[in-house]
Design an enzyme around this catalytic site. Sequence first.
Site, PDB file in Angstrom:
ATOM      1  N   LYS A  74     -40.333-128.740  56.524  1.00 49.32           N
ATOM      2  CA  LYS A  74     -40.718-129.760  55.531  1.00 49.32           C
ATOM      3  C   LYS A  74     -39.478-130.470  54.974  1.00 49.32           C
ATOM      4  O   LYS A  74     -38.355-129.972  55.120  1.00 49.32           O
ATOM      5  CB  LYS A  74     -41.501-129.089  54.414  1.00 49.32           C
ATOM      6  CG  LYS A  74     -40.696-128.038  53.653  1.00 49.32           C
ATOM      7  CD  LYS A  74     -41.574-127.157  52.786  1.00 49.32           C
ATOM      8  CE  LYS A  74     -40.727-126.135  52.019  1.00 49.32           C
ATOM      9  NZ  LYS A  74     -41.547-125.176  51.287  1.00 49.32           N
ATOM     10  N   TYR A  95     -14.299-141.876  35.814  1.00 49.53           N
ATOM     11  CA  TYR A  95     -15.048-142.294  34.627  1.00 49.53           C
ATOM     12  C   TYR A  95     -14.972-141.269  33.496  1.00 49.53           C
ATOM     13  O   TYR A  95     -15.167-140.073  33.718  1.00 49.53           O
ATOM     14  CB  TYR A  95     -16.536-142.478  34.973  1.00 49.53           C
ATOM     15  CG  TYR A  95     -16.814-143.650  35.877  1.00 49.53           C
ATOM     16  CD1 TYR A  95     -16.293-144.907  35.616  1.00 49.53           C
ATOM     17  CD2 TYR A  95     -17.647-143.493  36.975  1.00 49.53           C
ATOM     18  CE1 TYR A  95     -16.578-145.981  36.450  1.00 49.53           C
ATOM     19  CE2 TYR A  95     -17.947-144.558  37.801  1.00 49.53           C
ATOM     20  CZ  TYR A  95     -17.403-145.811  37.538  1.00 49.53           C
ATOM     21  OH  TYR A  95     -17.694-146.851  38.353  1.00 49.53           O
ATOM     22  N   MET A 109     -20.970-142.437  42.045  1.00 43.48           N
ATOM     23  CA  MET A 109     -22.028-142.785  43.000  1.00 43.48           C
ATOM     24  C   MET A 109     -21.520-142.816  44.440  1.00 43.48           C
ATOM     25  O   MET A 109     -22.194-142.347  45.359  1.00 43.48           O
ATOM     26  CB  MET A 109     -22.621-144.146  42.632  1.00 43.48           C
ATOM     27  CG  MET A 109     -23.824-144.524  43.470  1.00 43.48           C
ATOM     28  SD  MET A 109     -24.434-146.164  43.080  1.00 43.48           S
ATOM     29  CE  MET A 109     -25.119-145.921  41.446  1.00 43.48           C
TER      30      MET A 109
END
Length: 391
Positions: free
Chosen positions: A48, A278, A326
């Site tokens: 799955k 950051y 990101m």
Amino acid sequence: MSSSPTSDAHGARAEIVVDLAAIRHNVRRLREITTRDGNSPLMMTVVKADGYGHGMLPVAGAAREAGADWIGVATIDEAVALRDGHDRGRILCWLGAPGENYGAAIERDIDVTAYSVDELAEIEQAAVDQGARARVQLKVDTGLCRGGCTYADWPALVAAAREAEERGAVAITGIWSHLACADDPGHVANDRQEQVFRDALAVVEAAGLRPEVRHLANSAASVLRPSAWFDLVRCGIASYGLDPAPGVTDGLGLVPAMTVRARLSMVKRLRTGDAVSYGHRWAAEHDTTVALVPVGYGEGLPRAASNKGEVWFAGKRRPIRGTLCMDQFVIDLGDDEAAAGDEIEIFGTGDDGAVTAQDWAERVNTINYEIVTQIGGRLARRHIDSSVSDR
Ligand SMILES: *Cc1c(COP(=O)(O)O)cnc(C)c1O
């Protein structure tokens, strides 16, 4: 990094490499582990969620080659994709919602699961509409209190199943349940759930149903709890070479199938006091060399690994410095040399002490399942077969 087992000349910025030979090895190893006195339960490999991030179809193919008797998935869509991808063996799926396209499963000889009388009725209707016979397994909730028929409702579901079988459009092929605490072998819930399962099987027997398979064990119970094996074991995470019960199941001889690697985008020298990424959540306490890794939470790495995770470069673990972003993050190389384009391993087989998905999981308080299943995003995934190619 030419010593990395999956190192090669591919020029990708970053990629996921999945070794199908490792999948085959793990499936065979799980068969050995679940063999007693020459007997073993049937092996279901669970694929799955795109094979826990490893690629559903290639993993299923490798598992079949290694002798998997069944393939298990959550949804009908996954099961249909397997069949349409030319998997010809037995397939079970187990999670739906009202209005599900059971017809698609029935016409492809996929076994579906009913949790309730209503669900069973819906499946039967789909089979009648198609003039076919649905293969249905019944799931009893033995104490996970998630999906499945409660023990209180079980006699009614079993009776309905018996009547549906007599009408002809349904064959009950299996009875199963799922454990809550299999990774904690001493937990009282294991004995309790197993006992409730045996009681539920007695109800089935008394009603005159003759299912082909009874099953309860996931990977952890497959390696830790022979009494839970019954006719079939459902192995997910262990098939990918990851430990189903970290700290409990040492030395299983499984091999992690997934390696995630990247090429350094750039390397630079920082001076004492320079703060990184950051929020400036880390500052250099002395001059040091850092490198930029072009992978981030957009590829599914956990942002929670900021200032915590490690990667493997040139034979050493290297800490992540500052916030994981990101698209990228920064690692600390101390005074070691490196150049843009050098290859690092984000996680992999763990050979020689290298970083594993399990290490990432521990750093961010999750389980190895989540690390490998989340990985993806913009990363290309490449399947290799280390037994036939030179990786
Ligand atoms: C995911 C799943 C499995 C496999 O569990 P692992 O812990 O990965 O072995 C087995 N059975 C069911 C019902 C599942 O949902």
